[in-house]
Design a protein around this motif. Structure first.
Motif, PDB file in Angstrom:
ATOM      1  N   ARG A   7       8.886  -5.923  15.825  1.00 13.38           N
ATOM      2  CA  ARG A   7       7.662  -5.141  16.031  1.00 13.38           C
ATOM      3  C   ARG A   7       6.541  -5.741  15.198  1.00 13.38           C
ATOM      4  O   ARG A   7       6.771  -6.478  14.248  1.00 13.38           O
ATOM      5  CB  ARG A   7       7.883  -3.684  15.619  1.00 13.38           C
ATOM      6  CG  ARG A   7       8.978  -2.971  16.388  1.00 13.38           C
ATOM      7  CD  ARG A   7       9.071  -1.509  16.044  1.00 13.38           C
ATOM      8  NE  ARG A   7       7.863  -0.791  16.481  1.00 13.38           N
ATOM      9  CZ  ARG A   7       7.715   0.530  16.396  1.00 13.38           C
ATOM     10  NH1 ARG A   7       8.693   1.242  15.867  1.00 13.38           N
ATOM     11  NH2 ARG A   7       6.615   1.108  16.798  1.00 13.38           N
ATOM     12  N   ASN A   8       5.302  -5.369  15.621  1.00 18.71           N
ATOM     13  CA  ASN A   8       4.137  -5.777  14.850  1.00 18.71           C
ATOM     14  C   ASN A   8       4.007  -4.874  13.629  1.00 18.71           C
ATOM     15  O   ASN A   8       4.056  -3.643  13.739  1.00 18.71           O
ATOM     16  CB  ASN A   8       2.866  -5.674  15.693  1.00 18.71           C
ATOM     17  CG  ASN A   8       2.870  -6.691  16.828  1.00 18.71           C
ATOM     18  OD1 ASN A   8       3.465  -7.744  16.693  1.00 18.71           O
ATOM     19  ND2 ASN A   8       2.223  -6.363  17.947  1.00 18.71           N
ATOM     20  N   VAL A   9       3.850  -5.452  12.454  1.00 15.89           N
ATOM     21  CA  VAL A   9       3.742  -4.703  11.201  1.00 15.89           C
ATOM     22  C   VAL A   9       2.454  -5.095  10.504  1.00 15.89           C
ATOM     23  O   VAL A   9       1.852  -6.130  10.810  1.00 15.89           O
ATOM     24  CB  VAL A   9       4.955  -4.988  10.282  1.00 15.89           C
ATOM     25  CG1 VAL A   9       6.238  -4.496  10.915  1.00 15.89           C
ATOM     26  CG2 VAL A   9       5.068  -6.465   9.963  1.00 15.89           C
ATOM     27  N   ARG A  10       2.030  -4.199   9.590  1.00 18.76           N
ATOM     28  CA  ARG A  10       0.796  -4.427   8.848  1.00 18.76           C
ATOM     29  C   ARG A  10       1.040  -4.115   7.386  1.00 18.76           C
ATOM     30  O   ARG A  10       1.673  -3.118   7.032  1.00 18.76           O
ATOM     31  CB  ARG A  10      -0.328  -3.548   9.391  1.00 18.76           C
ATOM     32  CG  ARG A  10      -1.667  -3.686   8.630  1.00 18.76           C
ATOM     33  CD  ARG A  10      -2.765  -2.914   9.355  1.00 18.76           C
ATOM     34  NE  ARG A  10      -2.441  -1.504   9.427  1.00 18.76           N
ATOM     35  CZ  ARG A  10      -2.737  -0.634   8.458  1.00 18.76           C
ATOM     36  NH1 ARG A  10      -3.338  -1.047   7.361  1.00 18.76           N
ATOM     37  NH2 ARG A  10      -2.420   0.632   8.595  1.00 18.76           N
ATOM     38  N   CYS A  11       0.521  -4.965   6.483  1.00 19.31           N
ATOM     39  CA  CYS A  11       0.666  -4.774   5.043  1.00 19.31           C
ATOM     40  C   CYS A  11      -0.240  -3.623   4.606  1.00 19.31           C
ATOM     41  O   CYS A  11      -1.424  -3.604   4.953  1.00 19.31           O
ATOM     42  CB  CYS A  11       0.312  -6.062   4.301  1.00 19.31           C
ATOM     43  SG  CYS A  11       0.425  -5.886   2.489  1.00 19.31           S
ATOM     44  N   ALA A  12       0.306  -2.668   3.910  1.00 17.17           N
ATOM     45  CA  ALA A  12      -0.482  -1.508   3.469  1.00 17.17           C
ATOM     46  C   ALA A  12      -1.469  -1.870   2.383  1.00 17.17           C
ATOM     47  O   ALA A  12      -2.402  -1.117   2.122  1.00 17.17           O
ATOM     48  CB  ALA A  12       0.468  -0.411   2.973  1.00 17.17           C
ATOM     49  N   LYS A  13      -1.311  -3.029   1.748  1.00 17.38           N
ATOM     50  CA  LYS A  13      -2.196  -3.401   0.649  1.00 17.38           C
ATOM     51  C   LYS A  13      -3.370  -4.268   1.111  1.00 17.38           C
ATOM     52  O   LYS A  13      -4.518  -4.002   0.779  1.00 17.38           O
ATOM     53  CB  LYS A  13      -1.380  -4.123  -0.415  1.00 17.38           C
ATOM     54  CG  LYS A  13      -2.149  -4.408  -1.689  1.00 17.38           C
ATOM     55  CD  LYS A  13      -1.236  -4.987  -2.743  1.00 17.38           C
ATOM     56  CE  LYS A  13      -1.996  -5.222  -4.037  1.00 17.38           C
ATOM     57  NZ  LYS A  13      -1.135  -5.773  -5.103  1.00 17.38           N
ATOM     58  N   CYS A  14      -3.058  -5.332   1.912  1.00 14.14           N
ATOM     59  CA  CYS A  14      -4.119  -6.260   2.343  1.00 14.14           C
ATOM     60  C   CYS A  14      -4.440  -6.153   3.830  1.00 14.14           C
ATOM     61  O   CYS A  14      -5.290  -6.889   4.344  1.00 14.14           O
ATOM     62  CB  CYS A  14      -3.728  -7.692   2.009  1.00 14.14           C
ATOM     63  SG  CYS A  14      -2.248  -8.251   2.871  1.00 14.14           S
ATOM     64  N   SER A  15      -3.755  -5.249   4.610  1.00 11.65           N
ATOM     65  CA  SER A  15      -3.991  -5.012   6.048  1.00 11.65           C
ATOM     66  C   SER A  15      -3.691  -6.234   6.904  1.00 11.65           C
ATOM     67  O   SER A  15      -4.174  -6.338   8.038  1.00 11.65           O
ATOM     68  CB  SER A  15      -5.431  -4.548   6.284  1.00 11.65           C
ATOM     69  OG  SER A  15      -5.687  -3.343   5.569  1.00 11.65           O
ATOM     70  N   HIS A  16      -2.911  -7.190   6.413  1.00 12.38           N
ATOM     71  CA  HIS A  16      -2.526  -8.337   7.224  1.00 12.38           C
ATOM     72  C   HIS A  16      -1.478  -7.915   8.253  1.00 12.38           C
ATOM     73  O   HIS A  16      -0.576  -7.140   7.939  1.00 12.38           O
ATOM     74  CB  HIS A  16      -1.977  -9.453   6.334  1.00 12.38           C
ATOM     75  CG  HIS A  16      -1.442 -10.626   7.110  1.00 12.38           C
ATOM     76  ND1 HIS A  16      -2.262 -11.455   7.842  1.00 12.38           N
ATOM     77  CD2 HIS A  16      -0.171 -11.085   7.251  1.00 12.38           C
ATOM     78  CE1 HIS A  16      -1.505 -12.385   8.409  1.00 12.38           C
ATOM     79  NE2 HIS A  16      -0.224 -12.168   8.064  1.00 12.38           N
TER      80      HIS A  16
END
Length: 253
Positions: A7-16
């Protein structure tokens, strides 16, 4: 949460954002697991029809566009941020004072109860008892009276066991000389035989003061039985000057 296809994931700190595959689907050579799985399914598909193989190019592009839209519309999963690392306590920057090294305390010595101390205590106790109760011991075992005598220890107390009475003295002439005759009785008031001690005739003046020297003598009989009375007589050549009366005493000599 990633599923079999990832799945597509996103870093909660830098939004990458990126697509994350599950670790069990990754191949050692770096080939994505979903591509390898698709190749295997195509190779094992039975009786593929020519129509399926020769699909129009327009339909293929449309299907790929729909798949891209489906992946784009799929919600991303946020990975929670790692908890903050605990801070290391700062060390003091000033000078460090090292306390002086103390000498170890010597352990207190406990009293060691030794058999020698016990033996010495028993021996001292026996000697003390043999001295204090010497009269009773000598009466119970007469042979021990000789041992006490050799040690110079009296085994009897004449003042407690014997009593003198009927004292009479007079002056007489014998062979042309004046002598003084002293006569008295001694009585054994105890329940045991008593060894007769030395006797002393003591001269006293008018104030009952003792005059010297004393006249010391001993009877020929050595032992006196319980309840027995012995009469004795002794002679003195002279009396001390100023003598008014006489008294009989027991002498340790």
């Amino acid at each position: 949460m990633l599923g079999d296809a990832g799945r597509n994931v996103r870093c909660a700190k830098c939004s990458h954002k990126w697509k994350q595959l599950p670790p069990k689907l990754e191949n050692p050579d770096g080939t994505p697991a979903d591509i390898a799985a698709g190749i295997g399914q195509a190779a094992e598909a039975p009786d593929a029809s020519p129509q399926d193989e020769a699909a129009p190019a327009g339909e293929t592009q449309a299907g790929e566009a729909q798949a891209g839209e489906a992946q784009a519309s799929e919600p991303s999963v946020e990975i929670p941020a790692a908890p903050p690392r605990p801070r290391t306590p700062q060390r003091p920057t000033g000078p460090i004072t090292v306390p002086p090294k103390l000498r170890p305390m010597m352990p207190k010595r406990r009293f060691a109860f030794r058999p020698a101390y016990l033996l010495a205590g028993i021996l001292v106790g026996l000697l003390a008892a043999a001295f204090v109760f010497r009269a009773e011991i000598a009466r119970a075992v007469p042979a021990l009276d000789l041992i006490y005598s050799l040690m110079g220890i009296s085994t009897s107390s004449p003042a407690d066991d014997l009593e003198t009475a009927n004292l009479v003295y007079s002056k007489r002439n014998e062979d042309g000389k004046s002598v003084f005759s002293v006569q008295a009785d001694v009585f054994n008031k105890s329940e045991f035989p008593v060894k007769l001690p030395h006797f002393a005739v003591v001269a006293l003046d008018a104030n009952r003061k003792r005059l010297s020297p004393d006249h010391v003598f001993r009877l020929e009989q050595e032992m006196i039985e319980p309840g027995e009375t012995i009469s004795f007589r002794t002679f003195m050549e002279s009396l001390p000057k100023g003598t008014k009366t006489l008294r009989i005493e027991f002498s340790p000599k």
